[in-house]
Design a protein around this motif. Structure first.
Motif, PDB file in Angstrom:
ATOM      1  N   TRP A  41       0.803  -1.219   0.000  1.00 13.02           N
ATOM      2  CA  TRP A  41       0.000   0.000   0.000  1.00 13.02           C
ATOM      3  C   TRP A  41       0.841   1.276   0.000  1.00 13.02           C
ATOM      4  O   TRP A  41       0.535   2.188  -0.771  1.00 13.02           O
ATOM      5  N   TYR A  48       1.158   5.758  -7.383  1.00 16.58           N
ATOM      6  CA  TYR A  48      -0.087   6.396  -7.811  1.00 16.58           C
ATOM      7  C   TYR A  48       0.120   7.872  -8.146  1.00 16.58           C
ATOM      8  O   TYR A  48      -0.565   8.412  -9.019  1.00 16.58           O
ATOM      9  N   HIS A  52      -1.355   6.482 -12.265  1.00 14.33           N
ATOM     10  CA  HIS A  52      -2.565   6.147 -11.522  1.00 14.33           C
ATOM     11  C   HIS A  52      -2.979   4.682 -11.659  1.00 14.33           C
ATOM     12  O   HIS A  52      -3.249   4.019 -10.669  1.00 14.33           O
ATOM     13  N   ARG A  56      -2.991   1.838  -8.609  1.00 13.22           N
ATOM     14  CA  ARG A  56      -4.218   1.143  -8.199  1.00 13.22           C
ATOM     15  C   ARG A  56      -4.032  -0.367  -8.233  1.00 13.22           C
ATOM     16  O   ARG A  56      -4.497  -1.079  -7.342  1.00 13.22           O
ATOM     17  N   ARG A  57      -3.376  -0.884  -9.269  1.00 13.41           N
ATOM     18  CA  ARG A  57      -3.132  -2.328  -9.357  1.00 13.41           C
ATOM     19  C   ARG A  57      -2.236  -2.804  -8.223  1.00 13.41           C
ATOM     20  O   ARG A  57      -2.461  -3.881  -7.672  1.00 13.41           O
ATOM     21  N   ALA A  60      -4.276  -2.890  -5.015  1.00 12.32           N
ATOM     22  CA  ALA A  60      -5.320  -3.910  -5.026  1.00 12.32           C
ATOM     23  C   ALA A  60      -4.762  -5.327  -4.974  1.00 12.32           C
ATOM     24  O   ALA A  60      -5.506  -6.274  -4.715  1.00 12.32           O
TER      25      ALA A  60
END
Length: 76
Positions: A41, A48, A52, A56-57, A60
């Motif tokens: 994270w 990010y 972007h 995000r990938r 996630a």
């Protein structure tokens, strides 16, 4: 005195074993999820800022790959 218990994840209604409940797989899946999220994270948040979709990938990944693969690997 209050005792501190070990958090346990239970998934009932599965067809992967005769008793239709899983305890070990989801619990280890959550531990693996938390360990991966602790690393991925912050890295994903940094990425990010510049890319972007890639950020995000990365963020996630623990929820979409790590938890399901560890949880489903153990049918108990």
């Amino acid at each position: 005195m209050v005792g501190v218990g070990v958090p346990v994840c239970v998934e009932c209604g599965t067809t992967s074993n005769p008793c239709r409940c899983k305890v070990l797989g989801p619990t280890l899946g959550f531990v693996a999820f938390a360990a991966a999220a602790l690393v991925e994270w912050p890295v994903g948040a940094l990425v990010y800022c510049f890319r972007h979709a890639k950020g995000r990938r990365i963020m996630a990944h623990p929820a979409t790959v790590v938890y399901p693969s560890v949880s489903s690997a153990l049918p108990i």
